[in-house]
Design a protein around this motif. Structure first.
Motif, short mmCIF file in Angstrom:
data_model
loop_
_atom_site.label_atom_id
_atom_site.label_comp_id
_atom_site.label_asym_id
_atom_site.label_seq_id
_atom_site.Cartn_x
_atom_site.Cartn_y
_atom_site.Cartn_z
N LEU A 122 0.67 -1.34 0.00
CA LEU A 122 -0.04 0.02 -0.07
C LEU A 122 0.94 1.34 0.12
CD1 LEU A 122 -2.82 -0.91 2.50
CD2 LEU A 122 -3.12 -0.60 0.16
N SER A 123 2.02 1.07 0.89
CA SER A 123 3.19 2.27 0.67
C SER A 123 3.66 2.76 -0.68
CB SER A 123 4.07 2.09 1.79
OG SER A 123 3.27 2.07 3.09
N ILE A 124 4.14 1.72 -1.16
CA ILE A 124 5.02 1.96 -2.52
C ILE A 124 4.32 1.59 -3.77
CG2 ILE A 124 7.12 1.22 -1.03
CD1 ILE A 124 6.84 -1.81 -2.47
N ILE A 125 3.12 0.86 -3.97
CA ILE A 125 2.65 0.87 -5.18
C ILE A 125 1.65 1.96 -5.43
CG2 ILE A 125 1.24 -0.74 -6.70
CD1 ILE A 125 2.55 -2.97 -5.09
N ARG A 126 2.15 3.09 -5.93
CA ARG A 126 1.41 4.32 -5.80
C ARG A 126 1.62 4.84 -7.02
NH1 ARG A 126 -1.26 6.27 -1.11
NH2 ARG A 126 -1.25 4.80 0.56
N GLN A 127 0.42 5.94 -7.55
CA GLN A 127 0.94 6.90 -8.65
C GLN A 127 1.87 8.05 -8.05
OE1 GLN A 127 -2.43 8.13 -10.76
NE2 GLN A 127 -3.47 6.54 -9.85
N ARG A 128 2.51 8.99 -8.96
CA ARG A 128 3.54 9.61 -8.80
C ARG A 128 2.93 10.62 -7.46
NH1 ARG A 128 4.53 14.71 -11.35
NH2 ARG A 128 6.97 15.49 -11.21
N ASP A 129 1.83 11.09 -7.49
CA ASP A 129 1.58 12.11 -6.46
C ASP A 129 1.14 11.38 -5.18
OD1 ASP A 129 -1.02 10.87 -7.23
OD2 ASP A 129 -2.11 12.70 -7.44
N GLY A 130 1.29 9.99 -5.16
CA GLY A 130 0.95 9.20 -4.02
C GLY A 130 -0.50 8.59 -4.02
N THR A 131 -1.22 8.71 -5.06
CA THR A 131 -2.59 7.87 -5.18
C THR A 131 -2.32 6.57 -5.20
OG1 THR A 131 -3.63 10.20 -6.06
CG2 THR A 131 -4.63 7.91 -6.23
N PRO A 132 -3.08 5.68 -4.54
CA PRO A 132 -2.67 4.42 -4.78
C PRO A 132 -3.63 3.74 -5.90
CG PRO A 132 -4.52 4.71 -2.96
CD PRO A 132 -3.90 6.10 -3.59
N LEU A 133 -3.19 2.62 -6.06
CA LEU A 133 -3.98 2.18 -7.63
C LEU A 133 -5.39 1.93 -7.02
CD1 LEU A 133 -1.40 -0.84 -8.83
CD2 LEU A 133 -1.71 1.71 -9.36
N LYS A 134 -6.44 2.10 -7.98
CA LYS A 134 -7.71 2.00 -7.75
C LYS A 134 -8.56 1.39 -8.78
CE LYS A 134 -8.18 5.74 -4.33
NZ LYS A 134 -8.94 7.07 -3.85
N ASP A 135 -9.80 0.59 -8.86
CA ASP A 135 -10.52 0.25 -9.74
C ASP A 135 -11.46 1.21 -10.24
OD1 ASP A 135 -12.64 0.11 -7.87
OD2 ASP A 135 -12.43 -2.10 -7.54
#
Length: 340
Positions: free
Chosen positions: A36-49
């Protein structure tokens, strides 16, 4: 979280080849927070459906588990059960800090401070009950075993190492040594490079920590290692003792033959609401149980259902992952039976 022994212990750098054909009890909660901490977009937004549900944990679990299987490493995920009362205040504090980090993250995003926003975003990670159920559903579909501990997952994983049913605990948290894990592996599911505060990247090595070697290095008993952990700070007294770092704690525990005498030292000013004797007792007698587990054949259609149909994962990427999973399983000389 947990005790930090990094200042005192020199881990052994290893490669995945050193873990060939080993079964590792992976601290599931620690690992999923890592995803959850490292798999994110550049601005910190996590992956989402498309429904706005976070999927970073599922992405990490699927692709990193396949990576381990490709290296002939067999993960058994161990989830926390009922949290001990000793952890109640810390859990409340963590929730408060996550919410504060989330508010700061949103503010920094609005201000366009992307790098700072990312840092705050990683501190705001929240793992819900639904997310844990989704993870377990995916593991079932992949044929990978998981265990729900009676209480602390780290304690259960350490017990499994002691019983010889697994080789090591895979975790970032040193507390598993306090629970008696004979072998600990760090950075097992981490990316092999990590961002630095200066914006660059550094190499991250897989590390093996052997409990007996740690005790030899520090020249103390396992019980005194537990004392040291309590002085420095654990999940049950995260602030530790003011003014006492790992080196001072090591000097102190060597001076005393009893925990009671240690706690009466003038330097030890206990401020935690939790009784130190109860913390020590929990490390020495945690709720654990004997468990059986086995590896099963993956259900590809169910994997596709969970990832593609329910959470909008890329069909191409998932199918590529499934091909790698097939190859990993087929490469074993005696097939899937050797997983049991």
């Amino acid at each position: 979280m947990g005790v930090d022994l990094g200042e005192l212990v020199e881990p052994e750098e290893i490669s995945f080849a050193d873990l060939n054909d080993k079964v590792i009890a992976v601290d599931a909660m620690n690992t999923m927070y890592q995803f959850l901490s490292i798999i994110r977009q550049r601005d910190g937004t996590p992956l989402k459906d498309s429904d706005g549900n976070t999927t970073s944990h599922l992405s990490g679990l699927f692709y990193r588990s396949i990576n381990l299987l490709e290296k002939n490493i067999r993960p058994v995920y161990v989830f926390d059960g009922k949290p001990p009362q000793l952890k109640a205040k810390e859990a409340k504090e963590r929730r408060k800090k996550r919410e504060e980090a989330r508010e700061e993250w949103e503010k920094l995003k609005e201000e366009g401070k992307i790098s700072e926003a990312y840092s705050k975003a990683t501190q705001s990670s929240k793992l819900t009950g639904d997310m844990i159920e989704e993870a377990q559903k995916l593991l079932d579909a992949m044929g990978l075993p998981y265990i729900v501990a009676e209480s602390e997952g780290e304690a259960q994983a350490a017990y499994m190492v002691q019983k010889g049913s697994v080789y090591a605990v895979g975790s970032q948290d040193w507390d598993c040594l306090l629970f008696g894990a004979d072998v600990m592996v760090r950075n097992l599911t981490s990316r092999k490079t990590r961002k630095t505060s200066g914006g660059g990247r550094k190499e991250v090595s897989t590390e093996k920590i052997d409990l007996e070697s740690v005790l030899d290095q520090l020249d103390i008993s396992h019980e005194k290692l537990q004392w040291l952990g309590i002085l420095v700070g654990t999940d049950f007294n995260p602030d530790g003792i003011y003014g006492i770092g790992p080196k001072t704690a090591l000097e102190l525990v060597k001076q005393y033959d009893s925990f009671d005498d240690l706690m009466e030292d003038d330097k030890v000013e206990w401020e935690s609401d939790n009784d130190p004797d109860k913390i020590l007792d929990f490390f020495q007698n945690p709720p654990v149980e004997d468990t059986d587990f086995e590896f099963e054949s993956p259900d590809k259609e169910e994997i596709r259902n969970v990832l593609i149909e329910q959470h909008d994962f890329s069909e191409k990427r998932v199918n590529s992952g499934l091909e790698k999973l097939d190859t990993a399983l087929e490469s074993r000389q005696s097939g899937l039976d050797s997983f049991t």
